[in-house]
Write a protein that holds these residues in place. Structure first.
Motif, PDB file in Angstrom:
ATOM      1  N   LEU A   8       0.833  -1.213  -0.131  1.00  0.00           N
ATOM      2  CA  LEU A   8      -0.059   0.072   0.027  1.00  0.00           C
ATOM      3  C   LEU A   8       0.977   1.324   0.014  1.00  0.00           C
ATOM      4  N   SER A   9       1.914   1.086   0.856  1.00  0.00           N
ATOM      5  CA  SER A   9       2.773   2.268   0.666  1.00  0.00           C
ATOM      6  C   SER A   9       3.307   2.651  -0.651  1.00  0.00           C
ATOM      7  N   ARG A  10       3.855   1.661  -1.539  1.00  0.00           N
ATOM      8  CA  ARG A  10       4.317   1.931  -2.667  1.00  0.00           C
ATOM      9  C   ARG A  10       3.189   2.524  -3.674  1.00  0.00           C
ATOM     10  N   GLN A  11       1.989   1.770  -3.688  1.00  0.00           N
ATOM     11  CA  GLN A  11       0.972   2.074  -4.292  1.00  0.00           C
ATOM     12  C   GLN A  11       0.517   3.407  -4.315  1.00  0.00           C
ATOM     13  N   TYR A  12       0.383   3.950  -2.894  1.00  0.00           N
ATOM     14  CA  TYR A  12      -0.094   5.071  -2.690  1.00  0.00           C
ATOM     15  C   TYR A  12       1.035   6.410  -2.432  1.00  0.00           C
ATOM     16  N   GLY A  13       2.198   5.970  -2.341  1.00  0.00           N
ATOM     17  CA  GLY A  13       3.216   7.070  -2.287  1.00  0.00           C
ATOM     18  C   GLY A  13       3.121   7.721  -0.755  1.00  0.00           C
ATOM     19  N   MET A  14       3.010   6.761   0.332  1.00  0.00           N
ATOM     20  CA  MET A  14       3.005   7.285   1.439  1.00  0.00           C
ATOM     21  C   MET A  14       3.370   6.379   2.506  1.00  0.00           C
ATOM     22  N   ASP A  15       4.028   6.781   3.630  1.00  0.00           N
ATOM     23  CA  ASP A  15       4.379   5.824   4.435  1.00  0.00           C
ATOM     24  C   ASP A  15       3.261   5.407   5.360  1.00  0.00           C
ATOM     25  N   LEU A  16       3.031   3.960   5.351  1.00  0.00           N
ATOM     26  CA  LEU A  16       1.979   3.438   6.151  1.00  0.00           C
ATOM     27  C   LEU A  16       2.528   2.793   7.479  1.00  0.00           C
ATOM     28  N   VAL A  17       2.499   2.985   8.675  1.00  0.00           N
ATOM     29  CA  VAL A  17       3.099   2.585   9.657  1.00  0.00           C
ATOM     30  C   VAL A  17       2.374   2.006  10.709  1.00  0.00           C
ATOM     31  N   VAL A  18       2.627   1.051  11.427  1.00  0.00           N
ATOM     32  CA  VAL A  18       1.940   0.708  12.756  1.00  0.00           C
ATOM     33  C   VAL A  18       2.807   0.673  13.865  1.00  0.00           C
ATOM     34  N   PHE A  19       2.666   1.402  14.795  1.00  0.00           N
ATOM     35  CA  PHE A  19       3.589   1.336  16.033  1.00  0.00           C
ATOM     36  C   PHE A  19       2.918   0.725  17.439  1.00  0.00           C
ATOM     37  N   ILE A  20       3.496  -0.178  17.987  1.00  0.00           N
ATOM     38  CA  ILE A  20       2.775  -0.819  19.180  1.00  0.00           C
ATOM     39  C   ILE A  20       4.021  -0.663  20.413  1.00  0.00           C
ATOM     40  N   ASP A  21       3.608  -0.163  21.479  1.00  0.00           N
ATOM     41  CA  ASP A  21       4.839  -0.050  22.314  1.00  0.00           C
ATOM     42  C   ASP A  21       3.861  -0.372  23.810  1.00  0.00           C
ATOM     43  N   SER A  22       4.815  -0.772  24.827  1.00  0.00           N
ATOM     44  CA  SER A  22       4.042  -1.038  25.980  1.00  0.00           C
ATOM     45  C   SER A  22       4.284   0.329  26.962  1.00  0.00           C
ATOM     46  N   SER A  23       4.921   1.157  26.531  1.00  0.00           N
ATOM     47  CA  SER A  23       5.098   2.243  27.522  1.00  0.00           C
ATOM     48  C   SER A  23       5.051   3.587  26.772  1.00  0.00           C
ATOM     49  N   CYS A  24       4.508   4.786  27.478  1.00  0.00           N
ATOM     50  CA  CYS A  24       4.718   5.900  26.631  1.00  0.00           C
ATOM     51  C   CYS A  24       5.692   7.030  27.401  1.00  0.00           C
TER      52      CYS A  24
ATOM     53  N   ASN B 156      12.147   8.203  13.196  1.00  0.00           N
ATOM     54  CA  ASN B 156      12.601   7.067  12.363  1.00  0.00           C
ATOM     55  C   ASN B 156      12.682   7.338  11.031  1.00  0.00           C
ATOM     56  N   GLY B 157      12.349   8.832  10.747  1.00  0.00           N
ATOM     57  CA  GLY B 157      12.666   9.239   9.320  1.00  0.00           C
ATOM     58  C   GLY B 157      11.399   8.848   8.368  1.00  0.00           C
ATOM     59  N   TYR B 158      10.199   8.536   8.857  1.00  0.00           N
ATOM     60  CA  TYR B 158       9.404   8.475   7.690  1.00  0.00           C
ATOM     61  C   TYR B 158       8.922   9.719   7.044  1.00  0.00           C
ATOM     62  N   ALA B 159       8.199   9.389   6.006  1.00  0.00           N
ATOM     63  CA  ALA B 159       8.194  10.477   4.893  1.00  0.00           C
ATOM     64  C   ALA B 159       7.124  11.619   5.244  1.00  0.00           C
ATOM     65  N   ALA B 160       6.927  12.561   4.557  1.00  0.00           N
ATOM     66  CA  ALA B 160       5.957  13.709   4.900  1.00  0.00           C
ATOM     67  C   ALA B 160       4.494  13.191   4.450  1.00  0.00           C
ATOM     68  N   ASP B 161       4.441  12.359   3.890  1.00  0.00           N
ATOM     69  CA  ASP B 161       3.151  11.781   3.620  1.00  0.00           C
ATOM     70  C   ASP B 161       2.931  10.678   4.214  1.00  0.00           C
ATOM     71  N   GLY B 162       1.880  10.175   4.987  1.00  0.00           N
ATOM     72  CA  GLY B 162       1.903   8.988   5.741  1.00  0.00           C
ATOM     73  C   GLY B 162       0.760   9.027   6.818  1.00  0.00           C
ATOM     74  N   ILE B 163       0.804   7.734   7.241  1.00  0.00           N
ATOM     75  CA  ILE B 163      -0.265   7.427   8.519  1.00  0.00           C
ATOM     76  C   ILE B 163       0.398   6.741   9.414  1.00  0.00           C
ATOM     77  N   CYS B 164       0.469   6.864  10.519  1.00  0.00           N
ATOM     78  CA  CYS B 164       0.773   6.246  11.689  1.00  0.00           C
ATOM     79  C   CYS B 164      -0.188   5.830  12.684  1.00  0.00           C
ATOM     80  N   LEU B 165      -0.484   4.358  12.865  1.00  0.00           N
ATOM     81  CA  LEU B 165      -1.295   3.893  13.779  1.00  0.00           C
ATOM     82  C   LEU B 165      -0.528   3.622  14.982  1.00  0.00           C
ATOM     83  N   TYR B 166      -0.873   4.181  16.105  1.00  0.00           N
ATOM     84  CA  TYR B 166      -0.137   3.794  17.310  1.00  0.00           C
ATOM     85  C   TYR B 166      -0.823   3.218  18.221  1.00  0.00           C
ATOM     86  N   ILE B 167      -0.535   1.984  18.864  1.00  0.00           N
ATOM     87  CA  ILE B 167      -1.340   1.367  20.130  1.00  0.00           C
ATOM     88  C   ILE B 167      -0.320   1.247  21.136  1.00  0.00           C
ATOM     89  N   VAL B 168      -0.614   2.065  22.334  1.00  0.00           N
ATOM     90  CA  VAL B 168       0.375   2.069  23.423  1.00  0.00           C
ATOM     91  C   VAL B 168      -0.289   1.629  24.467  1.00  0.00           C
TER      92      VAL B 168
END
Lengths: 360, 599
Positions: B392-408, B424-436
């Motif tokens: 999807l990232s390649r197809q839509y030209g944006m960084d699609l990221v999932v971030f899961i962490d056990s602390s904030c 982490n240097g992700y792109a100017a266009d993108g979506i980051c889902l975070y589950i913390v």
């Protein structure tokens, strides 16, 4: 003692004359037609009759009310048969020779109408108007129309009182104006109350109230409006070919209905005058007085059609001057379901689709 | 059918005629400009004043609201009240929200004329003084009615703005404040023009100009703050004063930081806990400058205010200062210790050291798509999600990221996720889902660049059920499915609940419409008798013989205005909640953010 009756006969052939919508009396036998005035001269009827007078009528009524209501027997001028009618019939047909019979007793002296609006709509046009009226009613059962022949319309001159009166009065209202403003913490709504007074006067003319007990008041009211510029001085000749009744509800009894309508009209006008600039206007007091009331006794042309459907009688009336049709109609349950279902389904489907587009 | 066409044509015509009405004006017309809550002028006069103002707004490109009142249920100063009134009522012209606001307290005979946006720079001090003097002179003149007073004020202001536009003279924001002859503190420069932040040396951790601490308290607090600032390397001070020297407490406290050089690091960030005992404006504030402004946002200052509120109102100022220092200590400690590997060496969390950072122009397919710091995903799930997100990232030209962490490590979850995405240097266009995991798993999403348009769809809210059930792994799988659908259709699939809702609404509306149609059709089957005798009115006979209107009484109902709710975005300016206020602006020394309460 049999009463004297008048019927018009053709001066040429002696056959009965009928009133036509051209305003002349036509002979059904030889086809000649005559001005009513001409016939009147020819008939050399009694002297010029006096019109209806409210006060004179009251005097006349004293001690003779019962007499007016009794049955009356007439002798048909064509075949000599004795015709018994109720005390208010002014024009009818002889049941033996079908000759038109006009009971002059009901239309002379103090009972003579001040005017008459002649029929301008033919019975055929009345039937057409009724059919058109029925066609515009989607909830009418289909069987209702197919089961009845609509040719049996009866043209009747219905007695009406035309009341005139001045109205003056004043009204008080509680008027409110609303202003909204806000500060840091609250939105404020300030409602200012005002005592609003308005007074005025006006005059109403020709407010009609039917003077026949037999006629349903709502039905007759719904026939309005009549064009009173078409009001003619009364002449019995206009009644020829139609049924007619004398009034059997006197103006004193009818006046309160006209009075109520005039007061309601006056209040509506004064409320409109007071209403500017107020968010709400609540009536606190209304005082209306009528002055200088007067009345005219007139005969107005109405076609009546009585129909029966599923053991219930339905009466329709057609304004004999304008062709307006009124009357309560039966409602088909099947058609009601059909229209409810169609409207509900269309609106429901559209709303569901729009909601889907909005929420998806 | 003819009737249907006529109706459709009429609707179309109305829409076309109404089009000019939808042309967006450069100022909000929801509220009237002249607001006379004291009822000092008649309604007609108020209306005339409003017309007068509205006629000038477009031509002078400036708004001129006014607020006249007798009483107000607020302890804020006139300036704060005016600023809040101006903002809440959406006054102001153009993007800068330029305008001049007159605030008049008739009961206490106080007046304040405030300048916003372009008016603040366009109208110089001498002109402002002239406007105020003219207004006050009119106030003192008993022969001048209130209407004349306001009318003359507007004439003066209109003339001033017109003159300023013709001969523009900008005010010097760096000029030293007017102090009415009172000496400014020693640290206040003679001329603030050209001032730049610097690193001060041997700065006192506590400045007690209000003399509220005992010697022992002063020493203990100083030791505590010194140790903390040295350990964490932060700019922090405690400051009390009984005189704001004609400045607002926010300006005075931020100037304290700027002019003393409390800022640390390349970003010159610093924060002060300021207690103002100025009789004109008693308050406490947490004021931050430069890089610390994003950290001490509304949420943080509100939390602090709640914490110290009872101590300060109870007169235990020392306790409040200790609690504040502890809070700041915990905040920075959490941000700087045991940070994940992806934080660059020597950096802190959220925004403190991110000045000037720019995004890469395009997504890098080699970067990890799923980072599971909590170990919630199986290897198979990890692989599957990674593959889909990479495609999807390649197809839509944006960084699609999932971030899961056990602390904030930041005060807010989204700040931690933003750090992850940035560092982490992700792109100017993108979506980051975070589950913390913080008191249970919580979910959110960040949208950048061209992906911002998906922000309103709330893809993260769709996952809340899975998250509530303690199944972050299934939430990620669900997310990938939803994301694929969202990118393909520019929307999210509709839930069954919404579908059922649509049908229920449709049924309800259908039932109402059906009943209405049937009622109207049935009405046509009955006799419709006329009511009233209006149609029998004799032409020309109606005349009104008397008319009067007298005021009886008025009632006022008030409803509480909705308070702003907590949002996931970083600190907003000009908002307030539960008595806290948060604002940002410029003082003589530079930019600041400040939050606190009056008492």
């Amino acid at each position: 003692m049999p009463e004297q009756v008048v019927s018009y006969k053709c001066p040429a052939c002696g056959a009965a004359l009928r009133y036509t919508t051209t305003g002349k009396m036509g002979c059904i036998s030889c086809g000649n037609s005559y001005e009513v005035e001409t016939l009147e001269k020819l008939a050399q009827e009694e002297k010029a009759p006096k019109g209806f007078n409210w006060e004179a009528y009251r005097e006349q009524l004293k001690g003779s009310e019962e007499k007016l209501r009794n049955t009356v027997t007439y002798i048909c001028q064509s075949c000599g048969a004795a015709i018994e009618t109720d005390g208010v019939t002014a024009a009818t047909h002889c049941p033996y020779c079908d000759n038109e019979v006009i009971a002059m007793r009901q239309l002379t002296g103090g009972l003579r109408p001040n005017g008459v609006i002649p029929f301008a709509v033919t019975p055929e046009d009345a039937v057409k108007a009724v059919r058109a009226h029925f066609r515009k009613k989607p909830l009418l059962p289909r069987a209702f129309l197919s089961r009845h022949k609509l040719s049996k319309v009866k043209g009747i001159y219905v007695p009406f009182w035309l009341f005139n009166a001045g109205v003056h009065g004043d009204m008080s209202f509680d008027g409110t104006r609303v202003r909204c403003y806000s500060d840091n913490d609250y939105n404020y709504t300030e409602t200012s109350h005002f005592l609003v007074n308005v007074a005025g006067r006006m005059r109403f003319c020709h407010v009609p109230v039917d003077g026949s007990v037999k006629m349903d008041d709502d039905l007759m009211d719904a026939l309005e409006p009549f064009d009173y510029s078409g009001l003619k001085p009364f002449d019995p000749a206009y009644l020829s070919g139609f049924l007619a009744d004398r009034f059997d509800e006197d103006p004193d009894k009818s006046f309160p209905r006209a009075s109520d309508r005039m007061q309601a009209g006056a209040e509506s006008l004064l409320r409109a005058e007071a209403g500017g600039g107020y968010a709400t206007l609540t009536l606190k007091r209304s005082g209306m007085e009528l002055d200088d009331p007067s009345v005219q006794y007139v005969l107005l042309p109405v076609y009546i059609l009585n129909l029966e459907y599923e053991d219930k009688k339905y009466r329709f009336a057609v304004n004999g001057q304008t062709g307006k049709v009124v009357g309560e109609l039966p409602v088909s349950k099947e058609m009601s379901r059909l229209y409810f279902g169609t409207a509900a389904a269309a609106a429901g489907a559209l709303t569901t689709f729009l909601a889907y587009l909005l929420l998806r | 059918m003819k009737r249907v066409f006529s109706c459709a044509f009429a609707v179309l015509l109305v829409c076309l005629l109404c089009l000019p009405a939808f042309a967006e004006p450069s100022f909000d017309t929801s509220y009237t400009r002249f607001n006379d809550y004291a009822q000092s002028v008649t309604e007609d006069e108020e209306s005339e004043l409003n017309k007068k103002v509205e006629a000038q707004i477009e031509s002078l490109r400036m708004d001129f609201p006014a607020c006249v009142f007798l009483e107000r249920n607020s302890t804020t100063t006139l300036s704060e009240f005016g600023a809040d009134f101006y903002t809440r009522n959406k006054f102001g012209y153009g993007e800068e929200k330029s305008g001049v606001l007159l605030v008049l307290d008739l009961k206490n005979a106080k007046v304040k004329i405030l300048y916003f946006g372009e008016a603040d720079t366009l109208i110089g001090e001498p002109t402002r003084d002239a406007i105020t003097d003219s207004f006050l002179a009119d106030c003192r003149d008993d022969d001048v009615s209130y209407f004349e007073l306001y009318s003359h004020y507007y004439d003066t202001v209109f003339a001033a703005v017109e003159e300023a536009r013709t001969n523009p003279t900008t005010t010097d924001p760096n000029a030293s404040p007017q102090t009415d002859g009172k000496p400014m503190p020693a640290w206040y420069p003679e001329n603030t023009e050209g001032f730049t932040d610097f690193h001060g040396e041997d700065l006192p951790p506590v400045v007690d100009d209000a003399h509220i601490f005992t010697e022992e308290q002063f020493r203990e607090l100083s030791d505590k703050i010194s140790a903390m600032t040295k350990r964490l390397g932060i700019g922090y001070a405690a400051f009390t004063s009984d005189d704001n020297h004609g400045l607002t407490p926010e300006e005075y406290s931020s100037d304290f930081l700027h002019f003393n050089g409390y800022g640390v690091g390349d970003g010159y960030g610093a924060v002060v806990f300021y207690l103002s005992l100025d009789p004109e404006d008693r308050c406490w504030l947490t004021t931050s400058i430069n890089t610390y402004e994003t950290l001490f946002n509304f949420d943080v200052t509100y939390e602090i205010d709640e914490m110290v509120d009872s101590s300060i109102r109870g007169g235990d100022y020392y306790e409040a200062f200790l609690m504040h220092a502890d809070y700041v200590d915990a905040l920075f400690s959490n941000m700087s210790e045991n940070l994940p590997d992806w934080y660059p060496e020597g950096t802190r969390t959220y925004a403190l050291d991110r000045q000037g950072r720019t995004f890469a122009p395009s997504p890098d397919a080699s970067k990890p798509r799923v980072t599971d710091g909590a170990g919630m995903l199986s290897a198979q799930q990890m692989q599957l999600c990674t593959q889909t997100l990479q495609t999807l990232s390649r197809q839509y030209g944006m960084d699609l990221v999932v971030f899961i962490d056990s602390s904030c490590r930041t005060p807010k979850l989204y700040q931690y996720a933003e750090d992850f995405y940035y560092y982490n240097g992700y792109a100017a266009d993108g979506i980051c889902l975070y589950i913390v995991n913080r008191d249970g798993f919580q979910v959110g999403a960040l949208y950048y660049g061209k992906a911002e348009r998906y922000g309103t769809l709330g893809i993260d809210r769709k996952l809340s059920n899975s998250i509530k059930n303690g199944e972050p792994a299934s939430a990620v799988e669900e997310y990938v499915e939803l994301l694929t659908f969202m990118l393909q259709h520019d929307r999210l699939p509709m839930s069954w609940a919404k579908r059922v809702f649509c049908v229920v609404v449709g049924l309800f509306v259908g039932w109402i419409v059906g009943k209405t149609v049937l009622k109207r059709l049935k009405k046509r089957m009955t006799i419709d008798s006329p009511i009233g005798a209006k149609s029998y009115l004799l032409d020309g006979s109606f005349c009104v013989t008397g008319r009067s209107s007298s005021f009886l009484y008025s009632t006022v109902t008030k409803t509480a205005r909705p308070k702003p709710t907590e949002s996931g975005s970083s600190g907003s300016s000009g908002s307030s909640r539960g008595g806290s206020s948060y604002s940002s602006g410029r003082s003589a020394g530079g930019s600041y953010s400040s939050g606190g309460r009056r008492f």
